[in-house]
Design a protein around this motif. Structure first.
Motif, PDB file in Angstrom:
ATOM      1  N   SER A 129       0.823  -1.199   0.000  1.00 18.25           N
ATOM      2  CA  SER A 129       0.000   0.000   0.000  1.00 18.25           C
ATOM      3  C   SER A 129       0.864   1.259   0.000  1.00 18.25           C
ATOM      4  O   SER A 129       2.054   1.216   0.312  1.00 18.25           O
ATOM      5  CB  SER A 129      -0.894   0.013   1.242  1.00 18.25           C
ATOM      6  OG  SER A 129      -0.108   0.248   2.406  1.00 18.25           O
ATOM      7  N   CYS A 130       0.242   2.384  -0.330  1.00 20.62           N
ATOM      8  CA  CYS A 130       0.929   3.679  -0.276  1.00 20.62           C
ATOM      9  C   CYS A 130       1.425   3.972   1.131  1.00 20.62           C
ATOM     10  O   CYS A 130       2.538   4.464   1.313  1.00 20.62           O
ATOM     11  CB  CYS A 130      -0.029   4.790  -0.712  1.00 20.62           C
ATOM     12  SG  CYS A 130       0.271   5.449  -2.347  1.00 20.62           S
ATOM     13  N   ASP A 131       0.591   3.690   2.128  1.00 20.06           N
ATOM     14  CA  ASP A 131       0.976   3.974   3.508  1.00 20.06           C
ATOM     15  C   ASP A 131       2.210   3.182   3.915  1.00 20.06           C
ATOM     16  O   ASP A 131       3.142   3.726   4.516  1.00 20.06           O
ATOM     17  CB  ASP A 131      -0.184   3.698   4.462  1.00 20.06           C
ATOM     18  CG  ASP A 131      -1.334   4.674   4.276  1.00 20.06           C
ATOM     19  OD1 ASP A 131      -1.088   5.832   3.887  1.00 20.06           O
ATOM     20  OD2 ASP A 131      -2.488   4.273   4.509  1.00 20.06           O
TER      21      ASP A 131
ATOM     22  N   GLN B 151       4.767  14.465   4.418  1.00 25.08           N
ATOM     23  CA  GLN B 151       3.608  14.159   3.583  1.00 25.08           C
ATOM     24  C   GLN B 151       2.724  15.389   3.526  1.00 25.08           C
ATOM     25  O   GLN B 151       2.383  15.972   4.545  1.00 25.08           O
ATOM     26  CB  GLN B 151       2.826  12.988   4.163  1.00 25.08           C
ATOM     27  CG  GLN B 151       1.604  12.650   3.330  1.00 25.08           C
ATOM     28  CD  GLN B 151       0.755  11.573   3.961  1.00 25.08           C
ATOM     29  OE1 GLN B 151       1.245  10.699   4.661  1.00 25.08           O
ATOM     30  NE2 GLN B 151      -0.543  11.644   3.723  1.00 25.08           N
TER      31      GLN B 151
ATOM     32  N   THR C 167       2.475  -0.003  -5.382  1.00 25.45           N
ATOM     33  CA  THR C 167       2.729   1.428  -5.248  1.00 25.45           C
ATOM     34  C   THR C 167       3.878   1.807  -6.158  1.00 25.45           C
ATOM     35  O   THR C 167       4.919   1.160  -6.157  1.00 25.45           O
ATOM     36  CB  THR C 167       3.083   1.795  -3.789  1.00 25.45           C
ATOM     37  OG1 THR C 167       1.972   1.474  -2.956  1.00 25.45           O
ATOM     38  CG2 THR C 167       3.408   3.278  -3.651  1.00 25.45           C
TER      39      THR C 167
ATOM     40  N   ASP D 166      -3.013  13.573   0.772  1.00 21.98           N
ATOM     41  CA  ASP D 166      -3.533  12.218   0.895  1.00 21.98           C
ATOM     42  C   ASP D 166      -4.840  12.173   0.109  1.00 21.98           C
ATOM     43  O   ASP D 166      -5.818  12.833   0.486  1.00 21.98           O
ATOM     44  CB  ASP D 166      -3.759  11.905   2.376  1.00 21.98           C
ATOM     45  CG  ASP D 166      -4.324  10.523   2.628  1.00 21.98           C
ATOM     46  OD1 ASP D 166      -5.220  10.066   1.879  1.00 21.98           O
ATOM     47  OD2 ASP D 166      -3.895   9.898   3.611  1.00 21.98           O
TER      48      ASP D 166
ATOM     49  N   GLN E 244      -4.814   5.033  -4.068  1.00 18.44           N
ATOM     50  CA  GLN E 244      -4.324   6.035  -3.125  1.00 18.44           C
ATOM     51  C   GLN E 244      -3.198   6.820  -3.795  1.00 18.44           C
ATOM     52  O   GLN E 244      -2.463   6.272  -4.620  1.00 18.44           O
ATOM     53  CB  GLN E 244      -3.816   5.369  -1.850  1.00 18.44           C
ATOM     54  CG  GLN E 244      -3.148   6.272  -0.832  1.00 18.44           C
ATOM     55  CD  GLN E 244      -4.043   7.345  -0.232  1.00 18.44           C
ATOM     56  OE1 GLN E 244      -4.622   8.141  -0.950  1.00 18.44           O
ATOM     57  NE2 GLN E 244      -4.152   7.365   1.083  1.00 18.44           N
ATOM     58  N   MET E 245      -3.101   8.085  -3.458  1.00 20.12           N
ATOM     59  CA  MET E 245      -1.997   8.923  -3.917  1.00 20.12           C
ATOM     60  C   MET E 245      -1.556   9.778  -2.741  1.00 20.12           C
ATOM     61  O   MET E 245      -2.382  10.400  -2.075  1.00 20.12           O
ATOM     62  CB  MET E 245      -2.409   9.826  -5.078  1.00 20.12           C
ATOM     63  CG  MET E 245      -1.259  10.707  -5.561  1.00 20.12           C
ATOM     64  SD  MET E 245      -1.721  11.784  -6.933  1.00 20.12           S
ATOM     65  CE  MET E 245      -1.857  10.590  -8.234  1.00 20.12           C
TER      66      MET E 245
ATOM     67  N   LEU F 155       5.211   4.594   2.048  1.00 20.80           N
ATOM     68  CA  LEU F 155       5.659   5.873   2.606  1.00 20.80           C
ATOM     69  C   LEU F 155       6.456   5.648   3.891  1.00 20.80           C
ATOM     70  O   LEU F 155       7.472   6.304   4.113  1.00 20.80           O
ATOM     71  CB  LEU F 155       4.481   6.807   2.858  1.00 20.80           C
ATOM     72  CG  LEU F 155       4.849   8.181   3.417  1.00 20.80           C
ATOM     73  CD1 LEU F 155       5.717   8.964   2.427  1.00 20.80           C
ATOM     74  CD2 LEU F 155       3.599   8.972   3.764  1.00 20.80           C
TER      75      LEU F 155
ATOM     76  N   LEU G 267       3.583   9.181  -4.640  1.00 19.87           N
ATOM     77  CA  LEU G 267       3.355   7.755  -4.456  1.00 19.87           C
ATOM     78  C   LEU G 267       1.928   7.477  -4.897  1.00 19.87           C
ATOM     79  O   LEU G 267       0.995   8.144  -4.443  1.00 19.87           O
ATOM     80  CB  LEU G 267       3.511   7.348  -2.995  1.00 19.87           C
ATOM     81  CG  LEU G 267       4.926   7.317  -2.435  1.00 19.87           C
ATOM     82  CD1 LEU G 267       5.460   8.710  -2.211  1.00 19.87           C
ATOM     83  CD2 LEU G 267       4.959   6.519  -1.152  1.00 19.87           C
ATOM     84  N   HIS G 268       1.759   6.522  -5.804  1.00 21.35           N
ATOM     85  CA  HIS G 268       0.432   6.193  -6.313  1.00 21.35           C
ATOM     86  C   HIS G 268       0.259   4.685  -6.238  1.00 21.35           C
ATOM     87  O   HIS G 268       1.126   3.932  -6.688  1.00 21.35           O
ATOM     88  CB  HIS G 268       0.280   6.660  -7.764  1.00 21.35           C
ATOM     89  CG  HIS G 268      -1.052   6.314  -8.339  1.00 21.35           C
ATOM     90  ND1 HIS G 268      -1.223   5.278  -9.216  1.00 21.35           N
ATOM     91  CD2 HIS G 268      -2.281   6.845  -8.139  1.00 21.35           C
ATOM     92  CE1 HIS G 268      -2.502   5.192  -9.548  1.00 21.35           C
ATOM     93  NE2 HIS G 268      -3.165   6.133  -8.899  1.00 21.35           N
ATOM     94  N   SER G 269      -0.848   4.262  -5.636  1.00 20.60           N
ATOM     95  CA  SER G 269      -1.071   2.819  -5.537  1.00 20.60           C
ATOM     96  C   SER G 269      -2.472   2.448  -5.984  1.00 20.60           C
ATOM     97  O   SER G 269      -3.412   3.236  -5.875  1.00 20.60           O
ATOM     98  CB  SER G 269      -0.854   2.322  -4.103  1.00 20.60           C
ATOM     99  OG  SER G 269      -1.856   2.801  -3.239  1.00 20.60           O
TER     100      SER G 269
END
Length: 119
Positions: free
Chosen positions: A13-15, A34, A86, A37, A61-62, A18, A79-81
Motif C-alpha cells: 500500500s501507499c501507507d 507528507q 505502489t 492524501d 491512493q496517492m 511511505l 506515491l500512487h497505488s
C-alpha cells in the motif's frame, strides 16, 4: 531527467511504502513531509468515484511527499497505488526542478530491495 514518470514500483500500500521510504531517507539524512492524501481529500467530497475502478470503494491512493535535504527547496515525490502496488514518481520539470543532491540521495536510498526490507 524531465518528467514525473514512475521510476520504481513495489508491492504494498501507499501507507506502507511511505513508511518504508521515510525510514530509508531518514537514514540518508533526508526529511520527508507528507503534504497530500487522496483518500482524505475524497472523504471531503461526496460521491467521488474512482477513475480507475468506477466505484467509490477501491484501493487507489496517492500521497505527495516533500523530501528535504541541504537544498533551499524540497524535492517532490508522488506515491500512487492501486491493486496492491505502489509506484514512486519524482517531480523534475522546468517549473519544479529536483535538486541533484536530493535526487541522488533518494535513488541511492531506494536501491535496496524493498522486499528484503519488509515493506
Amino acid at each position: 531527467m524531465n518528467s514525473v514518470a514512475p521510476f520504481m514500483s513495489v508491492r504494498g500500500s501507499c501507507d506502507d511504502a511511505l513508511q518504508w521510504l521515510s525510514r530509508r531517507l531518514s537514514k540518508a539524512g533526508l526529511r520527508v513531509l507528507q503534504t497530500f492524501d487522496l483518500q482524505a481529500a475524497r472523504q471531503a467530497v461526496g460521491d467521488c468515484e474512482c477513475p480507475n475502478h468506477g466505484t467509490q470503494e477501491c484501493d487507489c491512493q496517492m500521497l505527495i511527499a516533500l523530501v528535504y535535504g541541504e537544498a533551499l527547496h524540497p524535492t517532490t515525490l508522488i506515491l500512487h497505488s492501486n491493486d496492491g502496488r505502489t509506484s514512486f514518481s519524482l517531480v523534475n520539470t522546468p517549473a519544479q526542478q529536483a535538486d541533484v543532491a536530493i535526487r541522488t540521495a533518494i535513488e541511492k536510498a531506494l536501491q535496496s530491495n524493498p522486499y528484503q526490507q519488509g515493506l
